[in-house]
Design an enzyme around this catalytic site. Structure first.
Site, mmCIF file in Angstrom:
data_model
loop_
_atom_site.group_PDB
_atom_site.id
_atom_site.type_symbol
_atom_site.label_atom_id
_atom_site.label_comp_id
_atom_site.label_asym_id
_atom_site.label_seq_id
_atom_site.Cartn_x
_atom_site.Cartn_y
_atom_site.Cartn_z
ATOM 1 N N GLN A 148 0.782 -1.459 0.140
ATOM 2 C CA GLN A 148 -0.032 0.318 0.276
ATOM 3 C C GLN A 148 0.946 0.952 -0.035
ATOM 4 O O GLN A 148 0.538 2.376 -0.614
ATOM 5 C CB GLN A 148 -0.857 -0.151 1.234
ATOM 6 C CG GLN A 148 -2.330 -1.231 1.250
ATOM 7 C CD GLN A 148 -2.270 -0.957 2.700
ATOM 8 O OE1 GLN A 148 -3.394 -0.193 2.802
ATOM 9 N NE2 GLN A 148 -2.452 -2.263 3.421
ATOM 10 N N ALA A 202 -7.038 4.394 -0.952
ATOM 11 C CA ALA A 202 -6.447 4.216 0.562
ATOM 12 C C ALA A 202 -5.290 4.859 0.776
ATOM 13 O O ALA A 202 -4.340 4.346 -0.045
ATOM 14 C CB ALA A 202 -7.219 2.741 1.613
ATOM 15 N N SER A 207 -6.706 0.593 3.562
ATOM 16 C CA SER A 207 -7.294 0.054 2.589
ATOM 17 C C SER A 207 -7.946 -1.918 3.127
ATOM 18 O O SER A 207 -7.073 -2.389 3.859
ATOM 19 C CB SER A 207 -6.227 -1.000 1.720
ATOM 20 O OG SER A 207 -6.897 -1.494 0.822
ATOM 21 N N HIS A 209 -8.173 -4.534 1.503
ATOM 22 C CA HIS A 209 -7.428 -5.487 0.929
ATOM 23 C C HIS A 209 -6.401 -5.410 1.916
ATOM 24 O O HIS A 209 -5.767 -6.641 1.512
ATOM 25 C CB HIS A 209 -6.556 -4.471 -0.291
ATOM 26 C CG HIS A 209 -7.855 -4.442 -1.214
ATOM 27 N ND1 HIS A 209 -7.693 -6.080 -1.705
ATOM 28 C CD2 HIS A 209 -8.082 -3.947 -1.902
ATOM 29 C CE1 HIS A 209 -9.638 -5.469 -3.463
ATOM 30 N NE2 HIS A 209 -9.354 -3.858 -3.259
ATOM 31 N N ASP A 216 -11.090 -7.207 -5.966
ATOM 32 C CA ASP A 216 -12.141 -6.356 -6.887
ATOM 33 C C ASP A 216 -11.675 -8.009 -8.394
ATOM 34 O O ASP A 216 -10.778 -8.332 -8.637
ATOM 35 C CB ASP A 216 -10.876 -5.390 -7.291
ATOM 36 C CG ASP A 216 -10.305 -4.647 -6.408
ATOM 37 O OD1 ASP A 216 -11.857 -4.275 -5.424
ATOM 38 O OD2 ASP A 216 -9.539 -4.179 -5.888
ATOM 39 N N GLU A 263 -18.253 0.982 -6.162
ATOM 40 C CA GLU A 263 -17.602 0.429 -6.654
ATOM 41 C C GLU A 263 -18.423 -0.958 -7.022
ATOM 42 O O GLU A 263 -18.084 -2.127 -6.226
ATOM 43 C CB GLU A 263 -15.825 -0.380 -6.184
ATOM 44 C CG GLU A 263 -15.150 1.117 -5.709
ATOM 45 C CD GLU A 263 -14.184 0.969 -5.043
ATOM 46 O OE1 GLU A 263 -13.905 0.087 -4.761
ATOM 47 O OE2 GLU A 263 -13.303 1.042 -5.165
ATOM 48 N N HIS A 266 -15.508 -4.167 -6.707
ATOM 49 C CA HIS A 266 -15.285 -4.881 -4.787
ATOM 50 C C HIS A 266 -16.017 -5.450 -4.162
ATOM 51 O O HIS A 266 -17.521 -5.381 -3.647
ATOM 52 C CB HIS A 266 -15.039 -3.103 -4.799
ATOM 53 C CG HIS A 266 -13.933 -3.913 -2.886
ATOM 54 N ND1 HIS A 266 -11.986 -3.853 -3.243
ATOM 55 C CD2 HIS A 266 -14.462 -4.717 -1.518
ATOM 56 C CE1 HIS A 266 -12.291 -3.896 -1.957
ATOM 57 N NE2 HIS A 266 -13.242 -4.664 -0.879
HETATM 58 ZN ZN LIG Z 1 -11.022 -3.322 -3.979
#
Ligand SMILES: [Zn+2]
Length: 299
Positions: A148, A202, A207, A209, A216, A263, A266
């Site tokens: 990130q 992010a 995030s 993730h 995604d 989104e 996601h």
């Molecule tokens: Zn995502």
């Protein structure tokens, strides 16, 4: 076929208490969820309390053992982990166990995911394929903190190198002209660059993730954009993802709570019970968790 069944389920759950005689469209195995509290039933769901999942039968085309492996995740706190701008995970957080995905990924990238989330994803992809939806791949999954940071820095460098469409959208033409163009500057200051980047990426540690619990998804003709909405995969996911414990994490109209714009690509794993509540009631994860906390306090 499946979407018709899901639609019927929603209608039955919302408008009638019964619906015993519904047509079994799906062949093969059926897994029925256990009832968590006997005092609530389907009619409670219609009045806004109780759990929708309690009267649901989950039917699958594919090997049920794939599904059973992650049933233990239902309402387990680690799968209801909240990660957003207000609740950063921080530098040290990492999921307990991750596996490298063996399904189709974008450009055959090596993508990791929390292990039970991966099982749920495989079961979901197998069902999609059985329903004829095969154009689907994973674009990203687990992102660790360091990744990130490098992604965020890369975005920062881009904004500092040249003035992007995102910068114009964020500051407006007038400000860009006065602060940069009129002074012969071709890129943003560090401070302004960070403001722009934070509007679409992010901040490291925030995030979702980093939880390893989300993916995604892409098709061969779409990018991570609204174009994903026009695919068979998106239509299938909208009807069925909750049956595998996934939710559309950033729905339209929930930006104020989630901190992110819509989104459609996601998907976040939360377990089937929570996912069913969230998807059939049209909630955000934030709303669901707030309601759960309030219900616990009231007890
Ligand atoms: Zn995502």
């Amino acid at each position: 076929m499946k979407s018709v069944l899901s639609g019927m389920l929603v209608l039955c759950l919302l408008f009638t208490a019964g619906c015993q005689s519904r047509e079994q469209v799906v062949s093969s195995d059926t897994v029925t969820t256990e009832r968590r509290s006997p005092e609530t039933d389907g009619s409670a769901a219609a009045s806004g309390s109780g759990y929708l999942y309690q009267d649901m039968e989950y039917s699958y085309h594919t090997d049920v053992s794939q599904v059973l492996e992650y049933l233990v995740t239902d309402m387990a706190p680690e799968y209801l982990l909240l990660a957003n701008k207000e609740h950063p995970l921080g530098e040290a957080y990492r999921p307990d166990r991750t596996v490298t995905l063996t399904c189709r990924t974008y450009l055959d990238k090596e993508i990791a995911l929390e292990s039970r989330t991966a099982s749920a994803l495989y079961a979901m992809l197998a069902e999609m394929a059985a329903d004829g939806v095969t154009d689907i791949m994973v674009a990203s999954g687990y992102r660790d903190y360091r990744y990130q940071v490098s992604l965020f820095n890369q975005y920062l460098n881009n904004e500092r190198a040249s003035i992007s469409a995102d910068a114009y959208a964020y500051f407006g033409q007038e400000y860009i002209q006065a602060a940069y163009l009129s002074q012969g500057k071709t890129g943003l200051s560090r401070q302004d660059a960070e403001l722009v980047v934070r509007s679409y990426a992010a901040y490291p540690g925030t995030s979702e993730h980093q939880t390893g619990l989300c993916v995604d998804l892409l098709t061969s003709n779409t990018r991570l954009s609204r174009s994903f909405e026009d695919t068979a995969a998106f239509r299938w996911l909208s009807q069925n993802c909750h049956r595998f414990g996934f939710i559309l994490r950033y729905p339209e109209g929930k930006t104020e709570q989630t901190g992110y714009s819509y989104e459609p690509w996601h998907y976040r794993f939360v377990g089937r019970e929570a996912a069913t509540e969230i998807m059939l009631r049209g909630l955000s994860l934030e709303e669901f968790l707030a309601a759960e906390a309030a219900a616990q306090q009231a007890e």
